[in-house]
Motif scaffolding. Structure first.
Motif, PDB file in Angstrom:
ATOM      1  N   TYR A   1      73.077  29.843  64.032  1.00 26.83           N
ATOM      2  CA  TYR A   1      73.545  30.720  65.096  1.00 26.83           C
ATOM      3  C   TYR A   1      74.896  31.294  64.722  1.00 26.83           C
ATOM      4  CZ  TYR A   1      69.962  28.263  67.716  1.00 26.83           C
ATOM      5  OH  TYR A   1      68.776  27.728  68.124  1.00 26.83           O
ATOM      6  N   ASN A   2      75.153  32.477  65.201  1.00 25.44           N
ATOM      7  CA  ASN A   2      76.446  33.115  64.997  1.00 25.44           C
ATOM      8  C   ASN A   2      77.500  32.377  65.816  1.00 25.44           C
ATOM      9  OD1 ASN A   2      78.580  34.832  64.676  1.00 25.44           O
ATOM     10  ND2 ASN A   2      77.461  36.671  65.278  1.00 25.44           N
ATOM     11  N   ILE A   3      78.643  32.094  65.228  1.00 25.36           N
ATOM     12  CA  ILE A   3      79.706  31.361  65.912  1.00 25.36           C
ATOM     13  C   ILE A   3      80.219  32.142  67.127  1.00 25.36           C
ATOM     14  CG2 ILE A   3      81.612  32.212  64.509  1.00 25.36           C
ATOM     15  CD1 ILE A   3      81.220  28.612  65.743  1.00 25.36           C
ATOM     16  N   ASP A   4      80.190  33.463  67.072  1.00 27.35           N
ATOM     17  CA  ASP A   4      80.606  34.272  68.225  1.00 27.35           C
ATOM     18  C   ASP A   4      79.664  34.051  69.408  1.00 27.35           C
ATOM     19  OD1 ASP A   4      82.778  35.324  66.869  1.00 27.35           O
ATOM     20  OD2 ASP A   4      81.592  36.988  66.062  1.00 27.35           O
ATOM     21  N   PHE A   5      78.387  33.907  69.102  1.00 28.00           N
ATOM     22  CA  PHE A   5      77.408  33.640  70.153  1.00 28.00           C
ATOM     23  C   PHE A   5      77.699  32.296  70.823  1.00 28.00           C
ATOM     24  CE2 PHE A   5      73.356  31.614  71.341  1.00 28.00           C
ATOM     25  CZ  PHE A   5      72.962  32.487  72.341  1.00 28.00           C
ATOM     26  N   ILE A   6      78.033  31.302  70.046  1.00 29.46           N
ATOM     27  CA  ILE A   6      78.337  29.980  70.583  1.00 29.46           C
ATOM     28  C   ILE A   6      79.601  30.028  71.445  1.00 29.46           C
ATOM     29  CG2 ILE A   6      78.980  27.615  69.964  1.00 29.46           C
ATOM     30  CD1 ILE A   6      77.113  27.917  67.530  1.00 29.46           C
ATOM     31  N   LYS A   7      80.603  30.797  71.009  1.00 26.42           N
ATOM     32  CA  LYS A   7      81.835  30.925  71.794  1.00 26.42           C
ATOM     33  C   LYS A   7      81.556  31.554  73.162  1.00 26.42           C
ATOM     34  CE  LYS A   7      85.067  31.358  67.947  1.00 26.42           C
ATOM     35  NZ  LYS A   7      85.995  32.267  67.239  1.00 26.42           N
ATOM     36  N   ILE A   8      80.758  32.614  73.171  1.00 28.40           N
ATOM     37  CA  ILE A   8      80.409  33.276  74.432  1.00 28.40           C
ATOM     38  C   ILE A   8      79.615  32.328  75.322  1.00 28.40           C
ATOM     39  CG2 ILE A   8      79.046  35.143  75.464  1.00 28.40           C
ATOM     40  CD1 ILE A   8      81.649  36.103  74.291  1.00 28.40           C
ATOM     41  N   LEU A   9      78.699  31.589  74.720  1.00 29.21           N
ATOM     42  CA  LEU A   9      77.900  30.642  75.480  1.00 29.21           C
ATOM     43  C   LEU A   9      78.785  29.572  76.123  1.00 29.21           C
ATOM     44  CD1 LEU A   9      75.014  29.865  76.221  1.00 29.21           C
ATOM     45  CD2 LEU A   9      74.949  28.476  74.158  1.00 29.21           C
ATOM     46  N   LEU A  10      79.782  29.094  75.408  1.00 27.71           N
ATOM     47  CA  LEU A  10      80.706  28.104  75.965  1.00 27.71           C
ATOM     48  C   LEU A  10      81.535  28.696  77.100  1.00 27.71           C
ATOM     49  CD1 LEU A  10      81.978  26.216  72.801  1.00 27.71           C
ATOM     50  CD2 LEU A  10      80.566  25.324  74.638  1.00 27.71           C
ATOM     51  N   LYS A  11      81.978  29.925  76.933  1.00 28.39           N
ATOM     52  CA  LYS A  11      82.756  30.573  77.992  1.00 28.39           C
ATOM     53  C   LYS A  11      81.912  30.746  79.255  1.00 28.39           C
ATOM     54  CE  LYS A  11      85.887  33.083  74.952  1.00 28.39           C
ATOM     55  NZ  LYS A  11      86.302  34.400  74.462  1.00 28.39           N
ATOM     56  N   LEU A  12      80.675  31.180  79.089  1.00 28.03           N
ATOM     57  CA  LEU A  12      79.791  31.352  80.239  1.00 28.03           C
ATOM     58  C   LEU A  12      79.536  30.020  80.937  1.00 28.03           C
ATOM     59  CD1 LEU A  12      77.192  33.859  78.748  1.00 28.03           C
ATOM     60  CD2 LEU A  12      78.922  34.342  80.462  1.00 28.03           C
TER      61      LEU A  12
ATOM     62  N   ILE B   1      82.731  28.998  82.876  1.00 30.40           N
ATOM     63  CA  ILE B   1      82.872  29.790  84.104  1.00 30.40           C
ATOM     64  C   ILE B   1      81.875  29.316  85.159  1.00 30.40           C
ATOM     65  CG2 ILE B   1      82.561  32.098  85.088  1.00 30.40           C
ATOM     66  CD1 ILE B   1      83.704  33.204  82.438  1.00 30.40           C
ATOM     67  N   SER B   2      80.659  29.014  84.752  1.00 27.69           N
ATOM     68  CA  SER B   2      79.644  28.542  85.699  1.00 27.69           C
ATOM     69  C   SER B   2      80.043  27.216  86.330  1.00 27.69           C
ATOM     70  CB  SER B   2      78.301  28.376  84.993  1.00 27.69           C
ATOM     71  OG  SER B   2      77.848  29.606  84.500  1.00 27.69           O
ATOM     72  N   ILE B   3      80.567  26.314  85.522  1.00 29.98           N
ATOM     73  CA  ILE B   3      80.987  25.008  86.044  1.00 29.98           C
ATOM     74  C   ILE B   3      82.138  25.168  87.028  1.00 29.98           C
ATOM     75  CG2 ILE B   3      82.079  22.808  85.404  1.00 29.98           C
ATOM     76  CD1 ILE B   3      80.392  22.988  82.792  1.00 29.98           C
ATOM     77  N   ILE B   4      83.115  25.988  86.676  1.00 31.14           N
ATOM     78  CA  ILE B   4      84.258  26.215  87.567  1.00 31.14           C
ATOM     79  C   ILE B   4      83.805  26.866  88.868  1.00 31.14           C
ATOM     80  CG2 ILE B   4      86.401  27.535  87.834  1.00 31.14           C
ATOM     81  CD1 ILE B   4      86.840  27.063  84.788  1.00 31.14           C
TER      82      ILE B   4
ATOM     83  N   MET C   1      79.633  39.790  81.524  1.00 28.43           N
ATOM     84  CA  MET C   1      79.973  39.196  80.226  1.00 28.43           C
ATOM     85  C   MET C   1      78.772  39.210  79.293  1.00 28.43           C
ATOM     86  SD  MET C   1      82.506  36.009  81.012  1.00 28.43           S
ATOM     87  CE  MET C   1      82.696  35.628  79.270  1.00 28.43           C
ATOM     88  N   VAL C   2      77.597  38.926  79.837  1.00 23.29           N
ATOM     89  CA  VAL C   2      76.381  38.970  79.020  1.00 23.29           C
ATOM     90  C   VAL C   2      76.118  40.393  78.559  1.00 23.29           C
ATOM     91  CG1 VAL C   2      73.883  38.670  79.067  1.00 23.29           C
ATOM     92  CG2 VAL C   2      75.363  36.917  80.055  1.00 23.29           C
ATOM     93  N   GLU C   3      76.294  41.359  79.456  1.00 20.97           N
ATOM     94  CA  GLU C   3      76.075  42.768  79.120  1.00 20.97           C
ATOM     95  C   GLU C   3      77.032  43.222  78.010  1.00 20.97           C
ATOM     96  OE1 GLU C   3      74.318  46.434  79.220  1.00 20.97           O
ATOM     97  OE2 GLU C   3      73.691  44.694  80.368  1.00 20.97           O
ATOM     98  N   ILE C   4      78.285  42.863  78.137  1.00 16.39           N
ATOM     99  CA  ILE C   4      79.279  43.234  77.113  1.00 16.39           C
ATOM    100  C   ILE C   4      78.915  42.593  75.781  1.00 16.39           C
ATOM    101  CG2 ILE C   4      81.688  42.893  76.397  1.00 16.39           C
ATOM    102  CD1 ILE C   4      82.426  43.190  79.405  1.00 16.39           C
ATOM    103  N   THR C   5      78.477  41.344  75.810  1.00 11.94           N
ATOM    104  CA  THR C   5      78.112  40.644  74.585  1.00 11.94           C
ATOM    105  C   THR C   5      76.907  41.288  73.926  1.00 11.94           C
ATOM    106  OG1 THR C   5      78.927  38.596  75.565  1.00 11.94           O
ATOM    107  CG2 THR C   5      77.507  38.393  73.655  1.00 11.94           C
ATOM    108  N   MET C   6      75.932  41.706  74.723  1.00 13.03           N
ATOM    109  CA  MET C   6      74.702  42.281  74.166  1.00 13.03           C
ATOM    110  C   MET C   6      74.984  43.660  73.546  1.00 13.03           C
ATOM    111  SD  MET C   6      72.486  39.998  74.647  1.00 13.03           S
ATOM    112  CE  MET C   6      70.798  40.450  74.835  1.00 13.03           C
ATOM    113  N   ASN C   7      75.989  44.364  74.049  1.00 13.31           N
ATOM    114  CA  ASN C   7      76.281  45.704  73.536  1.00 13.31           C
ATOM    115  C   ASN C   7      77.101  45.679  72.267  1.00 13.31           C
ATOM    116  OD1 ASN C   7      74.838  47.024  75.515  1.00 13.31           O
ATOM    117  ND2 ASN C   7      76.578  47.141  76.902  1.00 13.31           N
TER     118      ASN C   7
END
Length: 85
Positions: free
Chosen positions: A30-41, A44-47, A78-84
């Motif tokens: 997996y791309n490390i950027d993808f993992i970073k975004i996944l962790l941020k999401l 945010i969900s937990i908070i 955030m998902v939309e920005i990541t996908m673009n």
């Protein structure tokens, strides 16, 4: 005292999750950027869930629903920005 116990148990689980993520990222599947975004999401969900629960416990269900809606919008954007990119 109970809060400290719960926090220590949570931190142990969190360490296991971090080790798992490091293991996955070292495999380069997996791309490390993808993992970073996944962790941020995830963070945010937990908070959001924590804040929503506090609002409901205080009897502010209307505020909780607004926070829930705002949080969902933030997550989707955030998902939309990541996908673009």
């Amino acid at each position: 005292v109970a809060c400290i116990l719960i926090l220590s148990i949570s931190l142990e689980s969190f360490k296991e999750i971090i080790n798992f993520i490091k293991e996955i990222s070292s495999l380069e599947l997996y791309n490390i950027d993808f993992i970073k975004i996944l962790l941020k999401l995830t963070a945010i969900s937990i908070i959001l869930e924590y804040v929503i629960s506090i609002c409901i416990d205080c009897g502010e269900s209307a505020l909780a629903s607004k926070i829930d809606l705002g949080g969902k919008i933030i997550l989707i954007s955030m998902v939309e920005i990541t996908m673009n990119h």
